[in-house]
Design an enzyme around this catalytic site. Structure first.
Site, PDB file in Angstrom:
ATOM      1  N   ARG A  65      43.588  -8.373  22.233  1.00  0.00           N
ATOM      2  CA  ARG A  65      42.267  -8.215  21.600  1.00  0.00           C
ATOM      3  C   ARG A  65      41.509  -6.992  22.112  1.00  0.00           C
ATOM      4  O   ARG A  65      40.509  -6.592  21.536  1.00  0.00           O
ATOM      5  CB  ARG A  65      41.441  -9.502  21.809  1.00  0.00           C
ATOM      6  CG  ARG A  65      41.986 -10.683  21.039  1.00  0.00           C
ATOM      7  CD  ARG A  65      41.469 -12.026  21.550  1.00  0.00           C
ATOM      8  NE  ARG A  65      42.166 -12.498  22.750  1.00  0.00           N
ATOM      9  CZ  ARG A  65      41.965 -13.690  23.313  1.00  0.00           C
ATOM     10  NH1 ARG A  65      41.062 -14.516  22.823  1.00  0.00           N
ATOM     11  NH2 ARG A  65      42.647 -14.045  24.400  1.00  0.00           N
ATOM     12  N   TYR A 103      28.623  32.118  40.392  1.00  0.00           N
ATOM     13  CA  TYR A 103      29.831  31.347  40.647  1.00  0.00           C
ATOM     14  C   TYR A 103      30.303  31.669  42.059  1.00  0.00           C
ATOM     15  O   TYR A 103      30.567  32.833  42.376  1.00  0.00           O
ATOM     16  CB  TYR A 103      30.940  31.686  39.635  1.00  0.00           C
ATOM     17  CG  TYR A 103      32.247  31.050  40.029  1.00  0.00           C
ATOM     18  CD1 TYR A 103      32.361  29.664  40.087  1.00  0.00           C
ATOM     19  CD2 TYR A 103      33.350  31.814  40.405  1.00  0.00           C
ATOM     20  CE1 TYR A 103      33.541  29.063  40.496  1.00  0.00           C
ATOM     21  CE2 TYR A 103      34.533  31.215  40.816  1.00  0.00           C
ATOM     22  CZ  TYR A 103      34.625  29.843  40.858  1.00  0.00           C
ATOM     23  OH  TYR A 103      35.783  29.237  41.274  1.00  0.00           O
ATOM     24  N   ALA A 129      20.755  36.840  41.993  1.00  0.00           N
ATOM     25  CA  ALA A 129      20.994  36.265  40.666  1.00  0.00           C
ATOM     26  C   ALA A 129      22.240  36.871  40.036  1.00  0.00           C
ATOM     27  O   ALA A 129      22.452  38.075  40.095  1.00  0.00           O
ATOM     28  CB  ALA A 129      19.790  36.521  39.778  1.00  0.00           C
ATOM     29  N   ALA A 152      48.063 -12.248  35.623  1.00  0.00           N
ATOM     30  CA  ALA A 152      47.820 -10.868  35.181  1.00  0.00           C
ATOM     31  C   ALA A 152      48.973 -10.345  34.337  1.00  0.00           C
ATOM     32  O   ALA A 152      49.251  -9.159  34.321  1.00  0.00           O
ATOM     33  CB  ALA A 152      47.603  -9.975  36.396  1.00  0.00           C
ATOM     34  N   ALA A 153      49.644 -11.247  33.615  1.00  0.00           N
ATOM     35  CA  ALA A 153      50.827 -10.818  32.861  1.00  0.00           C
ATOM     36  C   ALA A 153      50.536 -10.553  31.396  1.00  0.00           C
ATOM     37  O   ALA A 153      51.343  -9.956  30.697  1.00  0.00           O
ATOM     38  CB  ALA A 153      51.928 -11.877  32.979  1.00  0.00           C
ATOM     39  N   ASP A 184      41.314 -11.990  34.138  1.00  0.00           N
ATOM     40  CA  ASP A 184      40.309 -11.347  33.288  1.00  0.00           C
ATOM     41  C   ASP A 184      38.932 -11.979  33.451  1.00  0.00           C
ATOM     42  O   ASP A 184      38.100 -11.922  32.555  1.00  0.00           O
ATOM     43  CB  ASP A 184      40.760 -11.377  31.818  1.00  0.00           C
ATOM     44  CG  ASP A 184      40.929 -12.795  31.282  1.00  0.00           C
ATOM     45  OD1 ASP A 184      40.833 -13.757  32.076  1.00  0.00           O
ATOM     46  OD2 ASP A 184      41.166 -12.940  30.063  1.00  0.00           O
TER      47      ASP A 184
HETATM   48  C1  UD1 Z   1      41.970 -19.109  29.052  1.00  0.00           C
HETATM   49  C2  UD1 Z   1      41.994 -20.638  29.087  1.00  0.00           C
HETATM   50  C3  UD1 Z   1      40.655 -21.162  28.525  1.00  0.00           C
HETATM   51  C4  UD1 Z   1      39.505 -20.597  29.336  1.00  0.00           C
HETATM   52  C5  UD1 Z   1      39.567 -19.084  29.407  1.00  0.00           C
HETATM   53  C6  UD1 Z   1      38.570 -18.564  30.429  1.00  0.00           C
HETATM   54  C7  UD1 Z   1      44.303 -21.313  28.747  1.00  0.00           C
HETATM   55  C8  UD1 Z   1      45.272 -21.883  27.788  1.00  0.00           C
HETATM   56  N1  UD1 Z   1      43.070 -21.143  28.280  1.00  0.00           N
HETATM   57  O1  UD1 Z   1      41.895 -18.711  27.679  1.00  0.00           O
HETATM   58  O2  UD1 Z   1      40.617 -22.585  28.577  1.00  0.00           O
HETATM   59  O3  UD1 Z   1      38.270 -21.020  28.767  1.00  0.00           O
HETATM   60  O4  UD1 Z   1      40.869 -18.622  29.824  1.00  0.00           O
HETATM   61  O5  UD1 Z   1      38.443 -17.188  30.424  1.00  0.00           O
HETATM   62  O6  UD1 Z   1      44.620 -21.079  29.890  1.00  0.00           O
HETATM   63  N2  UD1 Z   1      48.209 -14.575  31.139  1.00  0.00           N
HETATM   64  C9  UD1 Z   1      49.438 -14.479  31.765  1.00  0.00           C
HETATM   65  N3  UD1 Z   1      50.545 -14.848  31.070  1.00  0.00           N
HETATM   66  C10 UD1 Z   1      50.489 -15.314  29.795  1.00  0.00           C
HETATM   67  C11 UD1 Z   1      49.244 -15.433  29.173  1.00  0.00           C
HETATM   68  C12 UD1 Z   1      48.107 -15.063  29.871  1.00  0.00           C
HETATM   69  O7  UD1 Z   1      49.531 -14.058  32.904  1.00  0.00           O
HETATM   70  O8  UD1 Z   1      51.555 -15.628  29.253  1.00  0.00           O
HETATM   71  C13 UD1 Z   1      47.010 -14.163  31.890  1.00  0.00           C
HETATM   72  C14 UD1 Z   1      46.240 -13.066  31.178  1.00  0.00           C
HETATM   73  O9  UD1 Z   1      46.667 -11.782  31.640  1.00  0.00           O
HETATM   74  C15 UD1 Z   1      44.810 -13.357  31.583  1.00  0.00           C
HETATM   75  C16 UD1 Z   1      44.795 -14.859  31.850  1.00  0.00           C
HETATM   76  O10 UD1 Z   1      46.139 -15.260  31.980  1.00  0.00           O
HETATM   77  O11 UD1 Z   1      44.439 -12.691  32.752  1.00  0.00           O
HETATM   78  C17 UD1 Z   1      44.112 -15.637  30.733  1.00  0.00           C
HETATM   79  O12 UD1 Z   1      44.807 -15.429  29.519  1.00  0.00           O
HETATM   80  P1  UD1 Z   1      44.057 -15.321  28.122  1.00  0.00           P
HETATM   81  O13 UD1 Z   1      45.087 -15.157  27.063  1.00  0.00           O
HETATM   82  O14 UD1 Z   1      42.980 -14.315  28.191  1.00  0.00           O
HETATM   83  O15 UD1 Z   1      43.430 -16.788  27.990  1.00  0.00           O
HETATM   84  P2  UD1 Z   1      42.156 -17.229  27.146  1.00  0.00           P
HETATM   85  O16 UD1 Z   1      42.537 -17.335  25.726  1.00  0.00           O
HETATM   86  O17 UD1 Z   1      41.000 -16.384  27.482  1.00  0.00           O
HETATM   87 CA    CA Z   2      40.775 -14.583  28.613  1.00  0.00          CA
END
Ligand code: UD1
Ligand code: CA
Length: 451
Positions: free
Chosen positions: A14, A362, A376, A8-9, A103
């Site tokens: 996007r 009111y 009323a 969750a970092a 996510d």
């Molecule tokens: C990622 C997967 C992809 C998969 C998809 C599913 C990788 C490289 N790719 O892609 O194969 O199909 O999820 O939804 O893992 N996050 C961190 N730290 C970071 C980067 C991300 O905690 O440095 C967390 C984000 O907050 C997020 C999760 O990791 O909750 C996924 O990151 P995101 O950048 O959304 O990965 P995707 O490109 O969707």
């Molecule tokens: Ca994602």
């Protein structure tokens, strides 16, 4: 032993939002709360949250849950880098590490349970969740044989045209044998289009990698943008409505209504079109809600009707009719059998059983007894410009049309207030209160003024 880590970092670039992505709400709960809830039934020994972007905000939101270990990832250099932060934290840990992308909010607890059980039975180093998506754009592609053995994962942006035709996608949900993962995590490289450390690359490094395909691809929807957020909301709303239909709630036009996770309904409730329930609502048996109503943290008894109205943080007893066009605000408490009619606003007031406030009123900071009839246009003037004051009205009292009750004020029982009065002094039981100037008729007025 089982540890769960939620990633969750990330910033969620996007989403184009000031809010960190994992704090975006979906049917009343944030993405990360939903992800955590999907793993609750497993009762993991440890629950870790990797936070980074706006870490304090995410921690603040989640700390009421309790028992979470927050691990800081600074800077955020990819999902593999995120899990590397666990190396010191999980030193000496033996067992499985379940990694959940923060996510991916629609997973069912049963799906995660079967992933973990499948992993334990197969003895693999990692088991990941996959789905066949009709449009896998943006997701990592999983390369596997018929036995379920995975050779590797390639991100969409790193795939060739040929590889992109593979529709088996990575859900971002993995059950690792921690000791096996611990060995390969330090070997990750940034040799990819984004120059990040990918958790997905560990899969090709582990000798025994397996995947389990979900039956319902909706479960693995990931949220990277607002279009996907809206799609997930639609899936969740559909699930909630179907759940409540199975429990005996009628929706006249299901697609036009929304619910929150934390709504509870009795039997034979009818929800008319364009009606929305948010927060934690409790709705008794035989209620009819809508059309066109909004209820938020509302507590309704049995056989209540709410028509084209707003009910927020209010409590309503049995057999009450509300609306059309009424507004019940926080701490309104409406007694059994009351009628709250057109263009009536009630705030922080108790209204006793069988009372009627039917038109254009009111009622604020007031306490009404039983069987009171509010005429009323009656207004409680509760605010003197500095402070709020209370109005008390005894059982069986009546106010005439267009009365102004200037608080602090107490009317006894069976009091009658004459129409058009402004009442500023207390009235004792059984009295008639008249607070207006006498009518004066000037005969022949139009003739004299015309000369
Ligand atoms: C990622 C997967 C992809 C998969 C998809 C599913 C990788 C490289 N790719 O892609 O194969 O199909 O999820 O939804 O893992 N996050 C961190 N730290 C970071 C980067 C991300 O905690 O440095 C967390 C984000 O907050 C997020 C999760 O990791 O909750 C996924 O990151 P995101 O950048 O959304 O990965 P995707 O490109 O969707
Ligand atoms: Ca994602």
């Amino acid at each position: 032993m089982l540890a769960v880590a939620v990633l969750a970092a990330g910033k969620g670039t996007r989403m184009k939002s000031a809010l960190p992505k994992v704090l975006q709400p979906l049917a009343g709960a944030t993405l990360v709360e939903r992800v955590l809830a999907s793993a609750r039934t497993l009762q993991p020994e440890r629950r870790l949250l990797i936070v980074g972007h706006q870490a304090e905000r995410v921690e603040e939101k989640l700390s009421p849950i309790g028992g979470l270990e927050f691990v800081l990832q600074q800077p955020q250099n990819g999902t593999g880098h995120a899990v590397q932060q666990l190396l010191p934290v999980l030193k000496g840990f033996e067992g499985e590490l379940l990694v959940l992308n923060g996510d991916v909010p629609l997973l069912r607890p049963e799906t995660i349970e079967s992933l973990v059980n499948g992993h334990r039975n197969s003895g693999a180093d990692v088991t990941l969740l996959t789905a066949r998506l009709s449009d896998p754009t943006g997701y990592g592609r999983v390369f596997a044989d018929e036995t379920g053995q995975v050779s590797g994962i390639i991100e969409h942006r790193d795939c060739t045209e040929e590889q992109r035709r593979n529709t088996l996608t990575n859900a971002g949900i993995y059950c690792f044998n921690w000791q096996a993962l611990e060995g390969v995590l330090p070997q990750l490289s940034t040799d990819n289009d984004q120059g990040e450390l990918y958790l997905t690359d560990t899969v090709a490094m582990l000798p025994r990698a397996m995947h389990v395909e979900v039956a319902d691809p909706d479960e693995v929807n990931g949220i990277n943008n607002r279009r996907q957020l809206a799609q997930c909301e639609a899936v969740l709303q559909q699930r909630l409505r179907e759940h409540w239909m199975a429990e005996g709630v009628t929706f006249v036009d299901p697609d036009s209504c929304t619910l929150s996770e934390d709504c509870r309904f009795g039997r034979d409730v009818v929800i008319e079109p364009q009606t929305h329930l948010r927060g934690s609502c409790r709705i008794g048996d035989n209620c009819r809600l809508g059309p066109g109503s909004l209820l938020e943290n509302a507590d309704l008894g049995d056989a209540v009707t709410v028509l084209h109205s707003v009910v927020r943080e209010a409590t309503v007893a049995d057999d009450v009719s509300i609306g059309p066009f009424a507004h019940l605000r926080p701490a309104a408490e409406i007694g059994k059998g009351c009628r709250i009619g057109n263009f009536v606003e009630v705030k922080k007031s108790q209204i006793g059983a069988g009372s009627k406030v039917n038109h254009l009123s009111y009622i604020g900071d007031a306490s009404l007894g039983d069987n009171v009839n509010v005429g009323a246009g009656t207004i409680t003037a509760n605010y003197d410009g500095v402070r709020k004051h209370r109005t008390v009205i005894g059982d069986g009292s009546k106010t005439g049309a267009n009365s102004v009750l200037v608080a602090p004020l107490s009317l006894g029982k069976e009091v009658t207030v004459a129409a058009g009065s402004t009442i500023t002094k207390d009235v004792s039981d059984g009295a008639l209160a008249i607070g207006r100037s006498r009518q004066m008729n000037k005969e022949g007025w139009s003739r004299s003024s015309g000369d």
